[in-house]
Design an enzyme around this catalytic site. Structure first.
Site, PDB file in Angstrom:
ATOM      1  N   GLY A  29      44.741   5.970  58.628  1.00 29.44           N
ATOM      2  CA  GLY A  29      43.688   5.128  58.063  1.00 29.44           C
ATOM      3  C   GLY A  29      43.725   3.728  58.655  1.00 29.44           C
ATOM      4  O   GLY A  29      44.664   3.358  59.372  1.00 29.44           O
ATOM      5  N   SER A  30      42.701   2.952  58.313  1.00 30.27           N
ATOM      6  CA  SER A  30      42.524   1.640  58.948  1.00 30.27           C
ATOM      7  C   SER A  30      43.570   0.621  58.484  1.00 30.27           C
ATOM      8  O   SER A  30      43.952  -0.257  59.261  1.00 30.27           O
ATOM      9  CB  SER A  30      41.117   1.111  58.651  1.00 30.27           C
ATOM     10  N   ASP A  83      51.873   4.022  54.359  1.00 31.07           N
ATOM     11  CA  ASP A  83      50.589   4.719  54.357  1.00 31.07           C
ATOM     12  C   ASP A  83      49.618   4.022  53.420  1.00 31.07           C
ATOM     13  O   ASP A  83      50.019   3.243  52.547  1.00 31.07           O
ATOM     14  CB  ASP A  83      50.791   6.186  53.911  1.00 31.07           C
ATOM     15  N   LYS A  96      44.648  10.001  47.695  1.00 32.39           N
ATOM     16  CA  LYS A  96      44.606   9.888  49.147  1.00 32.39           C
ATOM     17  C   LYS A  96      43.773  11.033  49.711  1.00 32.39           C
ATOM     18  O   LYS A  96      43.417  11.960  48.985  1.00 32.39           O
ATOM     19  CB  LYS A  96      46.030   9.928  49.725  1.00 32.39           C
ATOM     20  N   GLY A  97      43.492  10.962  51.022  1.00 34.65           N
ATOM     21  CA  GLY A  97      42.742  12.055  51.629  1.00 34.65           C
ATOM     22  C   GLY A  97      41.396  11.650  52.177  1.00 34.65           C
ATOM     23  O   GLY A  97      40.647  12.472  52.677  1.00 34.65           O
ATOM     24  N   GLY A  99      40.900  10.264  54.794  1.00 39.16           N
ATOM     25  CA  GLY A  99      40.921  10.609  56.210  1.00 39.16           C
ATOM     26  C   GLY A  99      41.267  12.065  56.460  1.00 39.16           C
ATOM     27  O   GLY A  99      41.536  12.463  57.596  1.00 39.16           O
ATOM     28  N   GLU A 105      50.476  13.729  55.280  1.00 38.80           N
ATOM     29  CA  GLU A 105      50.863  12.456  54.662  1.00 38.80           C
ATOM     30  C   GLU A 105      51.792  12.701  53.488  1.00 38.80           C
ATOM     31  O   GLU A 105      52.785  12.010  53.295  1.00 38.80           O
ATOM     32  CB  GLU A 105      49.624  11.696  54.185  1.00 38.80           C
TER      33      GLU A 105
HETATM   34  O1  DER Z   1      43.449   9.430  54.203  1.00 41.27           O
HETATM   35  C1  DER Z   1      44.178   8.656  53.571  1.00 41.27           C
HETATM   36  O2  DER Z   1      44.833   8.989  52.567  1.00 41.27           O
HETATM   37  C2  DER Z   1      44.269   7.256  54.072  1.00 41.27           C
HETATM   38  O3  DER Z   1      45.480   6.689  53.787  1.00 41.27           O
HETATM   39  C3  DER Z   1      43.134   6.533  53.591  1.00 41.27           C
HETATM   40  O4  DER Z   1      42.167   7.147  52.924  1.00 41.27           O
HETATM   41  C4  DER Z   1      43.121   5.065  53.437  1.00 41.27           C
HETATM   42  O5  DER Z   1      42.302   4.656  54.492  1.00 41.27           O
HETATM   43  P1  DER Z   1      41.916   3.150  54.735  1.00 41.27           P
HETATM   44  O6  DER Z   1      43.232   2.410  54.850  1.00 41.27           O
HETATM   45  O7  DER Z   1      41.142   3.196  56.017  1.00 41.27           O
HETATM   46  O8  DER Z   1      41.119   2.735  53.538  1.00 41.27           O
END
Ligand code: DER
Length: 224
Positions: A29-30, A83, A96-97, A99, A105
């Site tokens: 994720g970002s 994460d 989460k999820g 992405g 993860e």
């Molecule tokens: O997929 C996930 O669980 C990621 O950690 C996520 O959704 C968080 O992404 P972001 O940091 O781009 O908001």
């Protein structure tokens, strides 16, 4: 969502926790991307670490910034995992999820001695109130959708943006985004979802996070 500055503050503070000789789980994720970039700079400065990526995306970024990599099957545990999250509540339970990387993860987060979540304030909620992603075996998606409805959820197959048809995960599975409304008892829903045949992994991370670094406009709010 929050600002890049907020995300960067949280992620760079978390990256400072990583010491030489350690194995670090690299989330997806970002927000986590800022931590991966910071670790790349630290490696350039002599930090001796091994990164375990949680997705094709985080592996590619880690490789680009020069972090030595170990694949998930090479490690029995990681010292620290960093994460992001789509939601986090007051008990540090997570959704989460976003992405579609939550299966790997969760393996890495659970195998970590220390799991640090990095987020911005837009992710914080009193109670978890966002849809829960499920990674499902493709052929099981209809029976799983039925089981989700039995649990009071509203399942929706996650469509891809730049591809016809559904999102396909790094593991070759599909994603159902399941709206349950406010989740008053995440542990109970997590147990029900884990017990549903065809569910590879769900996005409820209950009791896994050790701390959360929430980046604000003037610092980092640390929650334990
Ligand atoms: O997929 C996930 O669980 C990621 O950690 C996520 O959704 C968080 O992404 P972001 O940091 O781009 O908001």
């Amino acid at each position: 969502g929050g600002s890049d500055d907020q995300k960067r503050r949280a992620a760079e503070r978390a990256a400072e926790l990583v010491s030489s000789g350690e194995t670090v789980g690299l989330g997806t994720g970002s927000t986590t991307a800022f931590a991966i970039r910071a670790l790349g700079r630290a490696v350039d400065g002599g930090l001796d670490v091994r990164g375990v990526p949680t997705s094709f995306a985080s592996r590619e970024l880690a490789r680009d910034v020069g972090i030595p990599l170990a694949s998930l099957d090479e490690v029995a545990s990681v010292d620290i995992a960093i994460d992001g999250a789509d939601r986090l509540d007051a008990d540090l339970n997570l959704i989460k999820g976003g992405g579609a990387a939550h299966a790997r993860e969760k393996i890495v987060a659970a195998a970590a001695s220390r799991f640090v979540v990095v987020a911005d304030p837009s992710k914080v909620a009193e109670t978890l109130d966002r849809s829960v992603p499920l990674e499902v075996l493709p052929d099981a998606r209809t029976v799983v959708a039925g089981a989700v409805e039995e649990l009071g959820g509203d399942p929706e197959l996650r469509r891809a943006e730049r591809k016809d048809g559904p999102v396909v995960t790094d593991n070759g599975n599909l994603v159902l985004d399941c709206e349950f409304g406010r989740i008053a008892d995440p542990a109970s829903l997590a147990a029900d979802l884990s017990a549903t045949p065809g569910v590879v992994e769900h996005g409820l991370f209950v009791g896994l996070a050790d701390e959360a670094y929430v980046g604000t406009d003037d610092g980092v709010d640390v929650r334990r």
